[in-house]
Design a protein around this motif. Sequence first.
Motif, PDB file in Angstrom:
ATOM      1  N   LEU A  47       0.834  -1.207   0.000  1.00  0.00           N
ATOM      2  CA  LEU A  47       0.000   0.000   0.000  1.00  0.00           C
ATOM      3  C   LEU A  47       0.869   1.258   0.000  1.00  0.00           C
ATOM      4  O   LEU A  47       0.494   2.278  -0.583  1.00  0.00           O
ATOM      5  CB  LEU A  47      -0.926  -0.015   1.221  1.00  0.00           C
ATOM      6  N   TRP A  48       2.026   1.194   0.648  1.00  0.00           N
ATOM      7  CA  TRP A  48       2.936   2.344   0.737  1.00  0.00           C
ATOM      8  C   TRP A  48       3.406   2.800  -0.641  1.00  0.00           C
ATOM      9  O   TRP A  48       3.717   3.968  -0.840  1.00  0.00           O
ATOM     10  CB  TRP A  48       4.123   1.962   1.616  1.00  0.00           C
ATOM     11  N   THR A  49       3.445   1.892  -1.602  1.00  0.00           N
ATOM     12  CA  THR A  49       3.968   2.225  -2.933  1.00  0.00           C
ATOM     13  C   THR A  49       2.936   2.878  -3.840  1.00  0.00           C
ATOM     14  O   THR A  49       3.257   3.233  -4.973  1.00  0.00           O
ATOM     15  CB  THR A  49       4.496   0.957  -3.632  1.00  0.00           C
ATOM     16  N   THR A  50       1.712   3.066  -3.357  1.00  0.00           N
ATOM     17  CA  THR A  50       0.672   3.683  -4.188  1.00  0.00           C
ATOM     18  C   THR A  50       0.430   5.118  -3.733  1.00  0.00           C
ATOM     19  O   THR A  50       0.634   5.451  -2.565  1.00  0.00           O
ATOM     20  CB  THR A  50      -0.647   2.900  -4.090  1.00  0.00           C
ATOM     21  N   PRO A  51      -0.034   5.978  -4.627  1.00  0.00           N
ATOM     22  CA  PRO A  51      -0.348   7.357  -4.224  1.00  0.00           C
ATOM     23  C   PRO A  51      -1.457   7.422  -3.168  1.00  0.00           C
ATOM     24  O   PRO A  51      -1.382   8.226  -2.238  1.00  0.00           O
ATOM     25  CB  PRO A  51      -0.808   8.018  -5.522  1.00  0.00           C
ATOM     26  N   SER A  56      -3.000   8.282   2.470  1.00  0.00           N
ATOM     27  CA  SER A  56      -3.590   7.715   3.686  1.00  0.00           C
ATOM     28  C   SER A  56      -2.623   7.780   4.859  1.00  0.00           C
ATOM     29  O   SER A  56      -3.001   8.175   5.963  1.00  0.00           O
ATOM     30  CB  SER A  56      -4.000   6.259   3.441  1.00  0.00           C
ATOM     31  N   PHE A  57      -1.370   7.396   4.611  1.00  0.00           N
ATOM     32  CA  PHE A  57      -0.387   7.442   5.693  1.00  0.00           C
ATOM     33  C   PHE A  57      -0.080   8.879   6.110  1.00  0.00           C
ATOM     34  O   PHE A  57       0.164   9.151   7.284  1.00  0.00           O
ATOM     35  CB  PHE A  57       0.889   6.704   5.291  1.00  0.00           C
ATOM     36  N   GLY A  58      -0.107   9.803   5.152  1.00  0.00           N
ATOM     37  CA  GLY A  58       0.065  11.216   5.495  1.00  0.00           C
ATOM     38  C   GLY A  58      -1.067  11.712   6.374  1.00  0.00           C
ATOM     39  O   GLY A  58      -0.855  12.438   7.353  1.00  0.00           O
ATOM     40  N   PHE A  59      -2.292  11.307   6.029  1.00  0.00           N
ATOM     41  CA  PHE A  59      -3.460  11.702   6.834  1.00  0.00           C
ATOM     42  C   PHE A  59      -3.358  11.137   8.242  1.00  0.00           C
ATOM     43  O   PHE A  59      -3.647  11.828   9.225  1.00  0.00           O
ATOM     44  CB  PHE A  59      -4.749  11.213   6.157  1.00  0.00           C
ATOM     45  N   ILE A  60      -2.949   9.878   8.345  1.00  0.00           N
ATOM     46  CA  ILE A  60      -2.805   9.256   9.672  1.00  0.00           C
ATOM     47  C   ILE A  60      -1.749   9.996  10.492  1.00  0.00           C
ATOM     48  O   ILE A  60      -1.938  10.255  11.687  1.00  0.00           O
ATOM     49  CB  ILE A  60      -2.465   7.761   9.529  1.00  0.00           C
ATOM     50  N   GLY A  61      -0.645  10.364   9.851  1.00  0.00           N
ATOM     51  CA  GLY A  61       0.397  11.120  10.559  1.00  0.00           C
ATOM     52  C   GLY A  61      -0.103  12.463  11.051  1.00  0.00           C
ATOM     53  O   GLY A  61       0.196  12.878  12.175  1.00  0.00           O
TER      54      GLY A  61
END
Length: 115
Positions: A47-51, A56-61
């Motif tokens: 999942l990390w390799t997709t935009p 999503s990970f940016g939003f969680i951060g």
Amino acid sequence: MLNKIKLLSAALLLVAGIAGFYLLADKPTVVRILVVLAGLAASVAVLWTTPLGQQSFGFIGEAVAESRKVVWPTRKETIQTTLVVFVLVVVMAAFLALVDIGFAFMVKWLLGRGA
């Protein structure tokens, strides 16, 4: 199209990890949990390799950063608020009990069944 395939494979890896938990019912619980965690880790890695995953990970951060800014009430404030709520509940319960008794009395009186 490649990103959609990556998202699908991430979902399938997660499902495979969860399915592994149930398929390995005869194995120790530690092994079953490790299978789920391995599926989750592989899913997150893909999942990390997709935009969409990056967003999503940016939003969680950002959500974690905002949650750290929350000012929690002190112990004294928590106790005071809890006591106020408890007293209000007791007062409302007494009020509603009196209203209920009053309505029951009026219904009996109106129906002529004695009061």
